[in-house]
Every structure is written in C-alpha cells, then in structure tokens.
Scaffold this motif. Structure first.
Motif, PDB file in Angstrom:
ATOM      1  N   GLY A 255      36.354   3.642  10.147  1.00  0.00           N
ATOM      2  CA  GLY A 255      35.060   2.717  11.403  1.00  0.00           C
ATOM      3  C   GLY A 255      35.517   3.374  12.081  1.00  0.00           C
ATOM      4  N   ALA A 256      36.980   2.342  12.701  1.00  0.00           N
ATOM      5  CA  ALA A 256      36.968   2.325  13.630  1.00  0.00           C
ATOM      6  C   ALA A 256      36.922   3.226  14.420  1.00  0.00           C
ATOM      7  CB  ALA A 256      38.169   1.261  13.529  1.00  0.00           C
ATOM      8  N   LEU A 257      37.573   4.276  13.819  1.00  0.00           N
ATOM      9  CA  LEU A 257      37.552   5.497  14.376  1.00  0.00           C
ATOM     10  C   LEU A 257      36.288   6.124  14.837  1.00  0.00           C
ATOM     11  CD1 LEU A 257      40.037   7.875  14.746  1.00  0.00           C
ATOM     12  CD2 LEU A 257      38.872   8.958  12.886  1.00  0.00           C
ATOM     13  N   THR A 258      35.237   6.246  14.527  1.00  0.00           N
ATOM     14  CA  THR A 258      34.803   6.942  15.313  1.00  0.00           C
ATOM     15  C   THR A 258      33.513   5.902  16.188  1.00  0.00           C
ATOM     16  OG1 THR A 258      33.124   6.075  12.571  1.00  0.00           O
ATOM     17  CG2 THR A 258      33.430   8.279  13.469  1.00  0.00           C
ATOM     18  N   SER A 259      33.596   4.373  15.644  1.00  0.00           N
ATOM     19  CA  SER A 259      32.884   3.292  16.173  1.00  0.00           C
ATOM     20  C   SER A 259      33.868   2.809  18.053  1.00  0.00           C
ATOM     21  CB  SER A 259      32.747   1.953  16.028  1.00  0.00           C
ATOM     22  OG  SER A 259      34.354   1.127  15.352  1.00  0.00           O
ATOM     23  N   THR A 260      35.211   3.494  17.738  1.00  0.00           N
ATOM     24  CA  THR A 260      36.043   3.650  19.505  1.00  0.00           C
ATOM     25  C   THR A 260      35.498   4.776  20.203  1.00  0.00           C
ATOM     26  OG1 THR A 260      37.758   3.807  17.854  1.00  0.00           O
ATOM     27  CG2 THR A 260      38.236   3.297  20.050  1.00  0.00           C
ATOM     28  N   PHE A 261      34.378   5.920  19.507  1.00  0.00           N
ATOM     29  CA  PHE A 261      34.366   6.884  20.892  1.00  0.00           C
ATOM     30  C   PHE A 261      33.029   6.208  21.452  1.00  0.00           C
ATOM     31  CE2 PHE A 261      36.369   9.333  18.580  1.00  0.00           C
ATOM     32  CZ  PHE A 261      37.174  10.201  19.940  1.00  0.00           C
ATOM     33  N   TYR A 262      31.924   5.552  19.954  1.00  0.00           N
ATOM     34  CA  TYR A 262      30.568   4.948  20.304  1.00  0.00           C
ATOM     35  C   TYR A 262      30.249   4.129  22.008  1.00  0.00           C
ATOM     36  CZ  TYR A 262      26.322   2.489  19.487  1.00  0.00           C
ATOM     37  OH  TYR A 262      25.069   2.224  18.943  1.00  0.00           O
ATOM     38  N   THR A 263      31.176   3.343  21.014  1.00  0.00           N
ATOM     39  CA  THR A 263      30.636   2.455  23.138  1.00  0.00           C
ATOM     40  C   THR A 263      31.396   3.336  24.409  1.00  0.00           C
ATOM     41  OG1 THR A 263      31.206  -0.102  22.710  1.00  0.00           O
ATOM     42  CG2 THR A 263      32.175   0.898  24.572  1.00  0.00           C
ATOM     43  N   GLY A 264      32.504   4.050  24.544  1.00  0.00           N
ATOM     44  CA  GLY A 264      32.740   5.220  25.997  1.00  0.00           C
ATOM     45  C   GLY A 264      31.428   6.201  25.997  1.00  0.00           C
ATOM     46  N   VAL A 265      30.757   6.677  23.921  1.00  0.00           N
ATOM     47  CA  VAL A 265      29.549   7.743  24.095  1.00  0.00           C
ATOM     48  C   VAL A 265      28.678   6.815  25.723  1.00  0.00           C
ATOM     49  CG1 VAL A 265      27.782   8.827  23.417  1.00  0.00           C
ATOM     50  CG2 VAL A 265      30.566   9.008  22.834  1.00  0.00           C
TER      51      VAL A 265
ATOM     52  N   PHE B  97      29.118   5.380   8.419  1.00  0.00           N
ATOM     53  CA  PHE B  97      28.567   4.029   9.384  1.00  0.00           C
ATOM     54  C   PHE B  97      29.257   2.840  10.915  1.00  0.00           C
ATOM     55  CE2 PHE B  97      29.846  -1.015   9.415  1.00  0.00           C
ATOM     56  CZ  PHE B  97      28.348  -1.193   9.132  1.00  0.00           C
ATOM     57  N   GLY B  98      30.991   3.798  10.969  1.00  0.00           N
ATOM     58  CA  GLY B  98      31.363   3.385  12.275  1.00  0.00           C
ATOM     59  C   GLY B  98      30.604   4.045  13.958  1.00  0.00           C
ATOM     60  N   GLY B  99      30.079   5.353  13.513  1.00  0.00           N
ATOM     61  CA  GLY B  99      29.041   5.476  14.120  1.00  0.00           C
ATOM     62  C   GLY B  99      28.039   5.815  14.455  1.00  0.00           C
ATOM     63  N   VAL B 100      27.344   4.785  13.720  1.00  0.00           N
ATOM     64  CA  VAL B 100      26.073   4.775  13.697  1.00  0.00           C
ATOM     65  C   VAL B 100      25.825   3.265  14.252  1.00  0.00           C
ATOM     66  CG1 VAL B 100      24.157   4.218  12.214  1.00  0.00           C
ATOM     67  CG2 VAL B 100      25.054   6.098  11.668  1.00  0.00           C
ATOM     68  N   MET B 101      26.476   2.222  13.733  1.00  0.00           N
ATOM     69  CA  MET B 101      26.404   0.708  13.526  1.00  0.00           C
ATOM     70  C   MET B 101      26.833   0.305  15.726  1.00  0.00           C
ATOM     71  SD  MET B 101      25.240  -0.997  11.878  1.00  0.00           S
ATOM     72  CE  MET B 101      24.492  -0.628  10.164  1.00  0.00           C
ATOM     73  N   GLY B 102      28.245   1.731  15.440  1.00  0.00           N
ATOM     74  CA  GLY B 102      28.978   1.825  17.005  1.00  0.00           C
ATOM     75  C   GLY B 102      29.494   0.321  17.158  1.00  0.00           C
ATOM     76  N   THR B 103      28.971  -0.844  16.941  1.00  0.00           N
ATOM     77  CA  THR B 103      29.419  -1.900  17.135  1.00  0.00           C
ATOM     78  C   THR B 103      30.878  -2.602  16.356  1.00  0.00           C
ATOM     79  OG1 THR B 103      29.026  -4.665  17.677  1.00  0.00           O
ATOM     80  CG2 THR B 103      28.055  -3.385  16.093  1.00  0.00           C
ATOM     81  N   THR B 104      32.411  -2.469  17.432  1.00  0.00           N
ATOM     82  CA  THR B 104      33.389  -1.660  16.961  1.00  0.00           C
ATOM     83  C   THR B 104      34.138  -4.024  16.468  1.00  0.00           C
ATOM     84  OG1 THR B 104      33.999  -1.284  18.967  1.00  0.00           O
ATOM     85  CG2 THR B 104      35.991  -1.967  17.196  1.00  0.00           C
ATOM     86  N   SER B 105      33.620  -4.624  16.963  1.00  0.00           N
ATOM     87  CA  SER B 105      34.049  -6.247  15.556  1.00  0.00           C
ATOM     88  C   SER B 105      32.924  -6.375  14.799  1.00  0.00           C
ATOM     89  CB  SER B 105      33.600  -7.242  17.278  1.00  0.00           C
ATOM     90  OG  SER B 105      32.099  -7.334  17.514  1.00  0.00           O
ATOM     91  N   GLY B 106      31.199  -5.402  15.296  1.00  0.00           N
ATOM     92  CA  GLY B 106      30.802  -5.926  13.788  1.00  0.00           C
ATOM     93  C   GLY B 106      31.087  -4.723  12.748  1.00  0.00           C
TER      94      GLY B 106
END
Lengths: 255, 123
Positions: A226-236, A201-210
């Motif tokens: 969720g925060a773990l994968t979403s932290t990478f998302y913005t960087g990617v 979920f964190g990886g697909v949605m990505g928006t950390t606050s969301g």
C-alpha cells in the motif's frame, strides 16, 4: 531568570520548535498505544494536536498563523514553513523503487489517477456547495480532499487564503483518520487481503499515514504494498493540483 | 558523506522549484506549478543513476532519509500554524467532504479489482 528564558526561546526559535514537536509526537505515541490500542496512527493524533494548538494560538493572538503568531513559538513557523515542508516531502520520494513500482502495473497507475481525481472532484464540489466558489478555493479544498499534503502545497502555489488552507488540511486530516479507523472493518468487504488489492488500496486512498496505519491494523504484511502506490499519490497530486486540476476548475468556473 | 545526501536533496528541491516556476510562467499561472512533483522525480532519477554507478553510499542515503523521516514532524509544525480558528467556521463542510471522499474511495478500491482473488472469503 524568565527574561533569560524568553531570550533563548526567541533567538533560537527553530530549536524550540524541535522540542515542541518532539513533545507532541511523544504524547501522540503514548495516546495512540494506550487510548486507541494502536488503531489510530500516532502521526494522525499529532496532526490533530497541532491543529488544536493552532486553534488555541489563533484564539490567543488573534492572528492568522496559529501557534506561530505567539512569539515564543515563532520557530514552529520556520519548521513547518514552505521551505522545510517541500524539502521533507521531496525526501520521501527517495524510498520509491522503480522496479517494485513496475509490478503494481497498469492498474496501480490507474488507481492513483482515479484516486486523485475522485476526491478532488468531490472536495471541490462540496466546497462550491458551501460557498467557496472561486477557482483557487475550490482547487485548494479539492486538493485537501486528495491528501493533507497536496492541499497546502496546491494552496500555497495558488495563493489561497489561510482559512481555505486550514479547511483543506482539515479535510485531508479527516480523510486520513477515517481511512485509519475504517480500513480494518471494511477490508473484508472490499477484498483487501492480497498484495494486488493493497496496491490498489494505496493508490486510491493515497494518504500515506492513513494507508499504512489502516493496513497495519488489517494485516501488517500488506503495508509495503500500500505504501508503494501511496508514495506516488502525493507526488501525482502535487503535480496535478496546482496545474491541470486548477486550470480545469478555472475553465469550469470561469474565474 | 551525509552532506552529499542533504546537498542532493536540496539541489533536487531547488531545481524542482525553478522548473515549477518556469512551468507556471509558461502557462500563465502566477505560481509554482508542480515543483515538488518535479523535484521528487529528479530525486528518484538521481538515486537510480547513483545506484547504477555504485555510488549510493550509506552516508548519502542517511542524509536524505533523515529529512524523509522528519516529514511527519514538519507536517505537525505546519498544522500548528494554520488558521484553524477560521476553519472551524467551516466545520460541516470538512465533515461532509471528508466522509464522502472516504466512502467513495472504498467503493472505488472494490470496483478497481480489489475483490478477493479466490472464492473463499474471510481467511
């Protein structure tokens, strides 16, 4: 008296900006807990307030830099400018633990890549449908559909116009708000009840606050995953947006 | 010392910006390409190296985490200086793009294996 106040506000604009943003955050926290019972994350409300102030500032000054065009609030331009923005975004990467990230495994990495590509394609496609058919605008709006950070970072790198930047950010903010609000309701439908699905979920949605706000409203235990994968998302997203994705869009549109 | 954390963060950000400019020049884009992403990777690597050497002090961590926590306020300040007046004209576009993206993303979470691990649903 007034002149002395003006002088202080003008000469120490950055400090004035700290106070302004501090008050916005305070109001947002109160609004989040009382009006939405914590369902909408304070940061999302604060960003919406910021966008509203930018609208009022733009209307009042006739300029292109929102609140920052009003001289007393010019410090907001420095606080929210490219230098400190990039500085703070880089800082968020500090909390990423490589070993923890390894546990998300291949599906976590895949979800980030798919999670960045899908909204980008949709965002760029919708932008094209609405007449923003140049590669820079399509890429910037597509990147905004990734997150409201990737949008402006990409737009700034590509030299997008300010109105396209604003559209890009607005798309990302709407995404974050929708994820916050919809996640608790949709969680049972998508099987969002365990750490693995929270990482996807964190990886697909990505928006950390969301992601963090949505998971907090669903099951607080799932937030760190969720925060773990979403932290990478913005960087990617920041890595791919102005580079590979822009080149791909430019290759497709031919300009 | 806190300044070490701030300095490390600043160094990584500057180095990332420099590398980003170089990549941009290499591929012929008049822009910084992925500088922020490169800076993030540098910072993660630096933290890892310092941790292994046992030199990751509380002060150093504090210097970075202060700025990490300033990220939302800075984004708010960034939002407050956007050309929203112009963006409002594109209202329907934002609404359609945002809604479509979130709907597709939820479907993707399910497709990627977000289904309940056990048969009993609704615990």
């Amino acid at each position: 008296m007034i002149e002395a106040l003006e002088k202080v506000l003008l000469s120490q604009g950055l400090l004035a900006a700290f106070v302004i943003v501090g008050v916005i955050m305070l109001v947002s926290e109160a609004a989040s807990s009382t009006l939405t019972r914590g369902r909408i994350h304070p940061s999302a409300i604060a960003i919406v307030i910021g966008l509203c102030l930018a609208y009022l500032g733009g209307r009042a000054s006739g300029g292109e830099k929102g609140l920052a065009d009003i001289s007393y609030f010019s410090g907001v331009g420095l606080l929210g400018g490219a230098m400190l923005r990039d500085f703070a975004i880089v800082a968020t990467a500090f909390d990423v633990d490589i070993r923890e990230a390894g546990r998300a495994g291949l599906v976590g990495a895949a979800s980030i890549l798919i999670g960045v590509l899908a909204p980008f394609v949709i965002g760029a496609g919708v932008a094209h449908a609405f007449g923003y058919s140049d590669a820079v605008s399509m890429t910037t709006i597509g990147a905004g559909a990734v997150t409201y950070i990737v949008g402006p970072v990409t737009g700034a790198a590509l030299g997008a116009s300010s109105d396209v930047m604003a559209l890009s950010i607005a798309t990302g903010v709407l995404k974050a708000v929708l994820v916050m609000v919809a996640t608790p309701a949709l969680a049972p439908l998508i099987g969002l009840d365990n750490p693995r699905s929270a990482m996807i979920f964190g990886g697909v949605m990505g928006t950390t606050s969301g992601v963090t706000a949505g998971l907090a409203a669903t099951d607080p235990k799932l937030v760190p995953y969720g925060a773990l994968t979403s932290t990478f998302y913005t960087g990617v997203g920041c890595l791919l947006g102005p580079s590979a994705l822009f080149l791909a869009v430019r290759a497709v549109t031919g300009g | 010392m806190i300044i070490q954390g701030v300095a490390l963060l600043a160094f990584c950000t500057l180095a990332g910006a420099y590398v980003g400019d170089l990549i941009g020049a290499l591929i012929g884009v008049k822009a910084n390409v992925g500088g922020v992403g490169v800076a993030m990777i540098l910072l993660i690597a630096a933290r890892y190296a310092l941790m292994k050497q046992g030199r990751l002090s509380e002060g150093l961590k504090g210097g970075v985490s202060f700025w990490s926590m300033m990220y939302i306020p800075i984004v708010v300040a960034m939002a407050a200086q956007q050309n929203v007046v112009a963006a409002v004209r594109g209202g329907p576009m934002v609404l359609i793009a945002g809604t479509l993206v979130v709907a597709v993303s939820f479907a993707l979470v399910r497709a990627l294996g977000g289904r309940p691990a056990s048969p009993e649903v609704g615990s």
